[in-house]
Scaffold this motif. Structure first.
Motif, PDB file in Angstrom:
ATOM      1  N   VAL A 255      -1.481  21.435  -8.180  1.00  0.00           N
ATOM      2  CA  VAL A 255      -0.225  21.177  -8.576  1.00  0.00           C
ATOM      3  C   VAL A 255       1.077  20.599  -8.337  1.00  0.00           C
ATOM      4  CG1 VAL A 255       1.443  22.322 -10.337  1.00  0.00           C
ATOM      5  CG2 VAL A 255      -0.523  22.819 -10.773  1.00  0.00           C
ATOM      6  N   PHE A 256       1.003  21.407  -6.936  1.00  0.00           N
ATOM      7  CA  PHE A 256       1.878  21.085  -5.634  1.00  0.00           C
ATOM      8  C   PHE A 256       1.859  19.579  -5.005  1.00  0.00           C
ATOM      9  CE2 PHE A 256       2.785  20.543  -0.724  1.00  0.00           C
ATOM     10  CZ  PHE A 256       4.105  21.250  -0.977  1.00  0.00           C
ATOM     11  N   LEU A 257       0.352  18.842  -5.441  1.00  0.00           N
ATOM     12  CA  LEU A 257       0.204  17.363  -5.174  1.00  0.00           C
ATOM     13  C   LEU A 257       0.547  16.634  -5.977  1.00  0.00           C
ATOM     14  CD1 LEU A 257      -3.206  17.894  -3.123  1.00  0.00           C
ATOM     15  CD2 LEU A 257      -1.198  17.234  -2.062  1.00  0.00           C
ATOM     16  N   GLN A 258       0.163  16.928  -7.237  1.00  0.00           N
ATOM     17  CA  GLN A 258       0.453  16.720  -8.255  1.00  0.00           C
ATOM     18  C   GLN A 258       2.269  16.654  -8.175  1.00  0.00           C
ATOM     19  OE1 GLN A 258      -0.420  13.759 -10.189  1.00  0.00           O
ATOM     20  NE2 GLN A 258       1.281  13.627 -11.153  1.00  0.00           N
ATOM     21  N   ALA A 259       2.974  17.603  -8.048  1.00  0.00           N
ATOM     22  CA  ALA A 259       4.196  17.456  -8.280  1.00  0.00           C
ATOM     23  C   ALA A 259       4.423  16.876  -7.426  1.00  0.00           C
ATOM     24  CB  ALA A 259       4.900  19.065  -7.842  1.00  0.00           C
ATOM     25  N   ILE A 260       4.545  16.393  -5.971  1.00  0.00           N
ATOM     26  CA  ILE A 260       4.701  15.625  -5.333  1.00  0.00           C
ATOM     27  C   ILE A 260       4.816  14.245  -5.645  1.00  0.00           C
ATOM     28  CG2 ILE A 260       4.685  14.740  -2.582  1.00  0.00           C
ATOM     29  CD1 ILE A 260       3.803  17.584  -1.389  1.00  0.00           C
ATOM     30  N   ALA A 261       3.766  13.679  -6.085  1.00  0.00           N
ATOM     31  CA  ALA A 261       3.560  12.008  -6.749  1.00  0.00           C
ATOM     32  C   ALA A 261       3.996  11.761  -7.920  1.00  0.00           C
ATOM     33  CB  ALA A 261       1.613  12.414  -7.016  1.00  0.00           C
ATOM     34  N   PHE A 262       4.280  13.946  -8.931  1.00  0.00           N
ATOM     35  CA  PHE A 262       5.664  13.302  -9.337  1.00  0.00           C
ATOM     36  C   PHE A 262       6.714  12.763  -9.020  1.00  0.00           C
ATOM     37  CE2 PHE A 262       7.628  15.596 -13.852  1.00  0.00           C
ATOM     38  CZ  PHE A 262       7.581  13.693 -14.479  1.00  0.00           C
ATOM     39  N   PHE A 263       7.165  13.123  -8.728  1.00  0.00           N
ATOM     40  CA  PHE A 263       8.504  12.769  -7.374  1.00  0.00           C
ATOM     41  C   PHE A 263       8.817  12.038  -7.399  1.00  0.00           C
ATOM     42  CE2 PHE A 263      11.433  12.526  -4.193  1.00  0.00           C
ATOM     43  CZ  PHE A 263      12.406  13.293  -4.314  1.00  0.00           C
ATOM     44  N   PHE A 264       8.215  11.760  -6.328  1.00  0.00           N
ATOM     45  CA  PHE A 264       7.633   9.873  -5.431  1.00  0.00           C
ATOM     46  C   PHE A 264       7.942   9.128  -6.686  1.00  0.00           C
ATOM     47  CE2 PHE A 264       5.282  11.008  -1.428  1.00  0.00           C
ATOM     48  CZ  PHE A 264       6.565  11.625  -1.157  1.00  0.00           C
ATOM     49  N   ARG A 265       6.337   9.234  -8.146  1.00  0.00           N
ATOM     50  CA  ARG A 265       6.788   7.948  -9.170  1.00  0.00           C
ATOM     51  C   ARG A 265       8.283   7.894  -9.554  1.00  0.00           C
ATOM     52  NH1 ARG A 265       3.346   5.271 -12.158  1.00  0.00           N
ATOM     53  NH2 ARG A 265       2.051   5.726 -11.112  1.00  0.00           N
ATOM     54  N   SER A 266       9.008   9.124 -10.172  1.00  0.00           N
ATOM     55  CA  SER A 266       9.500   9.216 -10.809  1.00  0.00           C
ATOM     56  C   SER A 266      10.739   8.362  -9.736  1.00  0.00           C
ATOM     57  CB  SER A 266      10.561  10.525 -10.974  1.00  0.00           C
ATOM     58  OG  SER A 266       9.578  11.784 -11.890  1.00  0.00           O
ATOM     59  N   TYR A 267      10.813   8.491  -8.457  1.00  0.00           N
ATOM     60  CA  TYR A 267      11.970   8.080  -8.021  1.00  0.00           C
ATOM     61  C   TYR A 267      11.822   6.191  -7.404  1.00  0.00           C
ATOM     62  CZ  TYR A 267      13.932   6.246  -3.384  1.00  0.00           C
ATOM     63  OH  TYR A 267      14.660   5.151  -2.775  1.00  0.00           O
ATOM     64  N   LEU A 268      10.853   6.096  -7.095  1.00  0.00           N
ATOM     65  CA  LEU A 268      10.356   4.536  -7.609  1.00  0.00           C
ATOM     66  C   LEU A 268      10.999   3.605  -8.913  1.00  0.00           C
ATOM     67  CD1 LEU A 268       6.763   5.020  -5.285  1.00  0.00           C
ATOM     68  CD2 LEU A 268       9.112   3.745  -4.858  1.00  0.00           C
ATOM     69  N   GLU A 269      10.295   4.385  -9.690  1.00  0.00           N
ATOM     70  CA  GLU A 269      10.511   4.206 -11.933  1.00  0.00           C
ATOM     71  C   GLU A 269      12.219   3.560 -11.474  1.00  0.00           C
ATOM     72  OE1 GLU A 269       8.275   5.910 -14.441  1.00  0.00           O
ATOM     73  OE2 GLU A 269       6.331   5.420 -13.413  1.00  0.00           O
ATOM     74  N   TRP A 270      12.912   5.049 -11.111  1.00  0.00           N
ATOM     75  CA  TRP A 270      14.048   5.003 -10.945  1.00  0.00           C
ATOM     76  C   TRP A 270      14.539   3.958 -10.398  1.00  0.00           C
ATOM     77  CZ3 TRP A 270      17.534   6.054  -7.256  1.00  0.00           C
ATOM     78  CH2 TRP A 270      18.727   5.362  -7.372  1.00  0.00           C
ATOM     79  N   LYS A 271      14.167   3.613  -9.451  1.00  0.00           N
ATOM     80  CA  LYS A 271      14.727   2.647  -8.277  1.00  0.00           C
ATOM     81  C   LYS A 271      14.469   1.030  -9.390  1.00  0.00           C
ATOM     82  CE  LYS A 271      14.852   0.871  -3.810  1.00  0.00           C
ATOM     83  NZ  LYS A 271      14.697   1.154  -1.802  1.00  0.00           N
ATOM     84  N   GLU A 272      13.066   0.799  -9.626  1.00  0.00           N
ATOM     85  CA  GLU A 272      12.605  -0.856  -9.828  1.00  0.00           C
ATOM     86  C   GLU A 272      12.821  -0.590 -11.147  1.00  0.00           C
ATOM     87  OE1 GLU A 272       8.329  -0.547  -8.923  1.00  0.00           O
ATOM     88  OE2 GLU A 272       9.085  -0.105  -6.993  1.00  0.00           O
ATOM     89  N   GLY A 273      13.166   0.274 -12.516  1.00  0.00           N
ATOM     90  CA  GLY A 273      13.939   0.357 -13.725  1.00  0.00           C
ATOM     91  C   GLY A 273      12.290  -0.007 -15.076  1.00  0.00           C
ATOM     92  N   PRO A 274      13.304   0.228 -15.846  1.00  0.00           N
ATOM     93  CA  PRO A 274      11.948   0.143 -17.113  1.00  0.00           C
ATOM     94  C   PRO A 274      10.775  -0.639 -16.542  1.00  0.00           C
ATOM     95  CG  PRO A 274      14.151   0.158 -17.569  1.00  0.00           C
ATOM     96  CD  PRO A 274      14.255  -0.296 -16.734  1.00  0.00           C
ATOM     97  N   GLU A 275      10.825  -1.533 -16.165  1.00  0.00           N
ATOM     98  CA  GLU A 275       8.959  -2.074 -16.357  1.00  0.00           C
ATOM     99  C   GLU A 275       8.377  -1.882 -15.215  1.00  0.00           C
ATOM    100  OE1 GLU A 275      12.514  -3.668 -13.043  1.00  0.00           O
ATOM    101  OE2 GLU A 275      12.476  -3.682 -15.080  1.00  0.00           O
TER     102      GLU A 275
END
Length: 301
Positions: A255-275
């Motif tokens: 779960v800890f590793l997935q929390a890191i992956a989820f944080f990174f994915r959320s940041y990247l999707e926030w930065k790059e947009g809906p696409e």
């Protein structure tokens, strides 16, 4: 306040030395034939030193990933791939659990068998039928603990949605980042601190505690020995309950590793947009015709 900041920055600086020392001196904590080496592994496995090593690595990876998004995407793919691999293997425990339950019912109700013997390579393993019945709990625990991050990657967890569906795409990603950083990661750290020593208290004697200092533990090392818990809830019942303690630690790490992956994915999707929603996401469709839904396409709960 100033003392606290100095303490934090000093530990961050020491994290580089501690990590370097651990890598260059593996025998000091990996040679479990030496009781002092084992006791160091136990102590540092849930220590302030390890916390700051992990936190410093996370900060550095975040900074580098913000500069080079490809590195952060690579981290996401590796962590999510690892969660998927573990979950896809552990999910087979559910099938084994069902088949074993069917076999137990047939042997017990129809053939009136009291014990089962298994010997695939000439080594006969014989246990009472009640032992195999209680062992079913282990298969259930395997599915729950090892498939939790896999289910998260597959977007299979239930979301109690109050405002999430009503806000914009980037606002959702901010919510996800906040949740990963201030809820998932702190919760896993807290669970790890308890579960780590809880596990070792059922594997070695004398018992170790989170409040023990390294000096006290090194003195205990003189009389340290393995004492794996083999006590069942019934005379002939399943006696491998120490495995549940190990699974609790594995669950927390996943779960800890997935929390890191989820944080990174959320940041990247926030930065790059809906696409970028669902970019590189390895989702298992239920059949060939099914296409996984994005966050915008899923109905609100």
């Amino acid at each position: 306040m100033l003392d606290a900041l100095i303490w934090v920055f000093r530990n961050i600086a020491m994290a580089f030395y501690n990590l370097g020392y651990a890598i260059t001196h593996p025998q000091s904590w990996l040679d479990w034939s030496d009781s002092e080496s084992l006791i160091r592994f136990i102590y540092y496995g849930a220590s302030v030193e390890l916390l700051f090593v992990v936190m410093t690595a996370f900060l550095l990876l975040t900074i580098v990933g913000m500069w080079r998004n490809s590195i952060m995407w690579g981290t996401v793919r590796v962590l999510e791939g690892f969660a998927n691999a573990v979950g896809r293997v552990a999910a087979w425990a559910g099938l084994i659990m069902v088949l074993q339950q069917i076999i137990i019912i047939f042997l017990q109700r129809i053939f009136r068998v009291s014990e089962i013997s298994v010997g695939p390579f000439g080594v006969i393993f014989t246990k009472d039928l009640s032992w195999f019945s209680e062992e079913l709990k282990l298969y259930n625990a395997l599915v729950v603990t090892l498939c939790v991050s896999y289910t998260f990657v597959q977007r299979g967890h239930v979301r109690v949605d109050l405002v999430y569906s009503a806000v914009s795409f980037r606002a959702r990603r901010v919510i996800d980042m906040f949740g990963a950083l201030f809820f998932m990661i702190p919760a896993t750290v807290l669970i790890w601190l308890y579960s780590w020593f809880f596990m070792w208290r059922h594997l070695v004697t004398p018992k170790v505690s989170a409040s023990d200092k390294i000096e006290l533990l090194l003195r205990k090392a003189r009389i340290l020995k393995w004492n794996v818990e083999t006590i069942g809830f019934s005379p002939n019942g399943f006696n491998g309950y120490f495995l549940f303690k190990i699974l609790l630690v594995a669950f927390t790490a996943l779960v800890f590793l997935q929390a890191i992956a989820f944080f990174f994915r959320s940041y990247l999707e926030w930065k790059e947009g809906p696409e970028s929603d669902g970019k590189y996401l390895d989702v298992d469709p239920l059949d060939d015709a099914e296409v996984p839904m994005t966050a915008e396409e899923r109905p609100a709960n």
